[in-house]
Scaffold this motif. Structure first.
Motif, PDB file in Angstrom:
ATOM      1  N   VAL A  49       5.843   1.481  -1.211  1.00  0.00           N
ATOM      2  CA  VAL A  49       4.537   2.057  -1.487  1.00  0.00           C
ATOM      3  C   VAL A  49       3.365   1.284  -1.101  1.00  0.00           C
ATOM      4  CG1 VAL A  49       3.071   2.796  -3.304  1.00  0.00           C
ATOM      5  CG2 VAL A  49       5.390   3.372  -3.398  1.00  0.00           C
ATOM      6  N   VAL A  50       3.533  -0.240  -1.318  1.00  0.00           N
ATOM      7  CA  VAL A  50       2.452  -1.146  -0.998  1.00  0.00           C
ATOM      8  C   VAL A  50       2.252  -1.054   0.637  1.00  0.00           C
ATOM      9  CG1 VAL A  50       1.730  -3.707  -1.045  1.00  0.00           C
ATOM     10  CG2 VAL A  50       2.592  -2.580  -2.990  1.00  0.00           C
ATOM     11  N   GLU A  51       3.379  -1.097   1.280  1.00  0.00           N
ATOM     12  CA  GLU A  51       3.264  -1.114   2.682  1.00  0.00           C
ATOM     13  C   GLU A  51       2.629   0.012   3.364  1.00  0.00           C
ATOM     14  OE1 GLU A  51       7.377  -4.353   3.362  1.00  0.00           O
ATOM     15  OE2 GLU A  51       7.389  -2.273   3.795  1.00  0.00           O
ATOM     16  N   GLY A  52       2.772   0.935   2.687  1.00  0.00           N
ATOM     17  CA  GLY A  52       2.408   2.513   3.244  1.00  0.00           C
ATOM     18  C   GLY A  52       3.363   3.060   4.054  1.00  0.00           C
ATOM     19  N   GLU A  79       2.499  -5.628  -8.592  1.00  0.00           N
ATOM     20  CA  GLU A  79       2.208  -4.965  -7.368  1.00  0.00           C
ATOM     21  C   GLU A  79       0.891  -4.451  -7.438  1.00  0.00           C
ATOM     22  OE1 GLU A  79       3.772  -5.656  -4.938  1.00  0.00           O
ATOM     23  OE2 GLU A  79       5.754  -6.326  -5.531  1.00  0.00           O
ATOM     24  N   GLU A  80       0.211  -4.125  -6.301  1.00  0.00           N
ATOM     25  CA  GLU A  80      -1.104  -3.483  -6.238  1.00  0.00           C
ATOM     26  C   GLU A  80      -1.023  -1.997  -6.030  1.00  0.00           C
ATOM     27  OE1 GLU A  80      -4.191  -4.619  -6.463  1.00  0.00           O
ATOM     28  OE2 GLU A  80      -3.189  -6.514  -7.149  1.00  0.00           O
ATOM     29  N   VAL A  81      -0.488  -1.020  -7.239  1.00  0.00           N
ATOM     30  CA  VAL A  81      -0.221   0.182  -7.185  1.00  0.00           C
ATOM     31  C   VAL A  81      -0.827   0.573  -8.475  1.00  0.00           C
ATOM     32  CG1 VAL A  81       2.060  -0.027  -6.065  1.00  0.00           C
ATOM     33  CG2 VAL A  81       1.895  -0.014  -8.444  1.00  0.00           C
ATOM     34  N   ARG A 187       0.871   5.463  -6.382  1.00  0.00           N
ATOM     35  CA  ARG A 187       0.684   5.258  -5.190  1.00  0.00           C
ATOM     36  C   ARG A 187       0.050   3.760  -4.929  1.00  0.00           C
ATOM     37  NH1 ARG A 187      -0.150  10.311  -2.199  1.00  0.00           N
ATOM     38  NH2 ARG A 187      -0.388  11.981  -3.708  1.00  0.00           N
ATOM     39  N   ARG A 188      -0.159   3.245  -3.780  1.00  0.00           N
ATOM     40  CA  ARG A 188      -1.221   2.408  -3.447  1.00  0.00           C
ATOM     41  C   ARG A 188      -2.393   2.197  -4.347  1.00  0.00           C
ATOM     42  NH1 ARG A 188      -1.446   0.559   2.668  1.00  0.00           N
ATOM     43  NH2 ARG A 188      -3.567   1.407   2.348  1.00  0.00           N
TER      44      ARG A 188
END
Length: 289
Positions: A49-52, A79-81, A187-188
């Motif tokens: 998710v973070v990496e896209g 994580e940045e989600v 999601r991110r």
């Protein structure tokens, strides 16, 4: 739309992901436009998710009988989600075997330890069947099909039986009908779409280790007339006997949520809002198997 899940295809997470994605995507009439990306480990789900690499992930956060999924709380904080939506899925367990198998021939059943525990009465009524813990419910069905043993079965969802071409030998074998799992679609953080109908907030915070700090933080919610629907504590990684508190609360307005967030930041060591989203109704008529 690509959605990552932890576990095998055919799992309850797979079912939840299809339901949530179909509800979110305008004009989406079926699962053919959705690609489920299975991952063995939960950190891999969040990494994608973070990496896209994927658009979103669907993760179980707690079961009404077994309790919270601790690792997922930790990953939401790390994580940045952000949480975009939630759902509640009725969990129905089934005894699943090869298409030509019969219940009378089953001698061994495998599944996730939580699923085995939730079907204790059925297993006790069939003492001839040996229960064997496995890493995943759907994965146990996959293995039964791959090995082709008529005496082996698995406990999993109807989704798993359909996905792997297996046969349900006994349906709805769970002990408790009020068995629900709550899922988040994440999601991110920078890609989460605001929901004007959001009525629920999840956040995490830590307080200083001195008398009254937790009471002070919780008083902020009381002053705003906010109803807490959940509070959970988890150890702070690398800091023994210190804890992070996870809270869900009912949001009256976006302004009130902003007020609570600002007040918490003034009194807490750390605050992270995990998401604002619509609360999911619990539907006892959910037909998921």
């Amino acid at each position: 739309m690509q959605i990552a899940i932890q576990g095998e295809l055919g799992s309850f997470s797979h079912e939840a992901a299809l339901r949530m994605a179909n509800g979110l995507e305008p004009g989406n009439s079926g699962s053919e436009d959705i690609q489920i990306v299975p991952c063995f480990h939960s950190p891999d789900v969040f990494r994608l998710v973070v990496e896209g690499t994927v658009d979103a992930a669907v993760i179980p956060i707690e079961n009404s009988l077994a309790g919270p999924v601790a690792e997922h709380f930790d990953l939401l904080l790390k994580e940045e989600v952000a949480i975009e939506s939630e759902s509640q899925l009725r969990i129905r367990h089934n005894l699943i075997g090869l298409p030509s198998a019969t219940l009378a021939r089953i001698k061994r059943v495998s599944s996730h330890p939580v699923a085995l525990a939730q079907c204790r009465r059925f297993l006790e009524s069939h003492p001839e069947i040996l229960a064997v813990p496995f890493y995943d419910t759907a994965g146990s069905v996959k293995t039964v099909i791959e090995k082709g043993e008529l005496s082996a079965a698995a406990i999993a969802s109807r989704q798993a039986a359909d996905h792997y071409g297996a046969h349900i030998l006994a349906a709805d074998i769970e002990d408790n009908a009020a068995n629900f799992t709550r899922f988040f679609l994440v999601r991110r953080a920078d890609l989460v779409r605001p929901d004007r109908e959001a009525d629920k907030v999840s956040l995490a915070f830590t307080v200083e280790n001195r008398p009254g700090t937790l009471v002070e933080a919780l008083r902020i919610f009381a002053v705003e007339g906010t109803n807490l629907t959940k509070i959970e504590s988890r150890p702070v990684q690398g800091r023994p006997w210190q804890y992070v508190f996870y809270v869900d609360y009912q949001m009256a307005t976006a302004a009130s949520a902003d007020t609570i967030l600002a007040a918490l930041r003034r009194s807490c060591s750390m605050v992270k809002e995990l998401g604002r989203y619509r609360s999911a109704p619990m539907n006892f008529d959910n037909q998921t198997n």
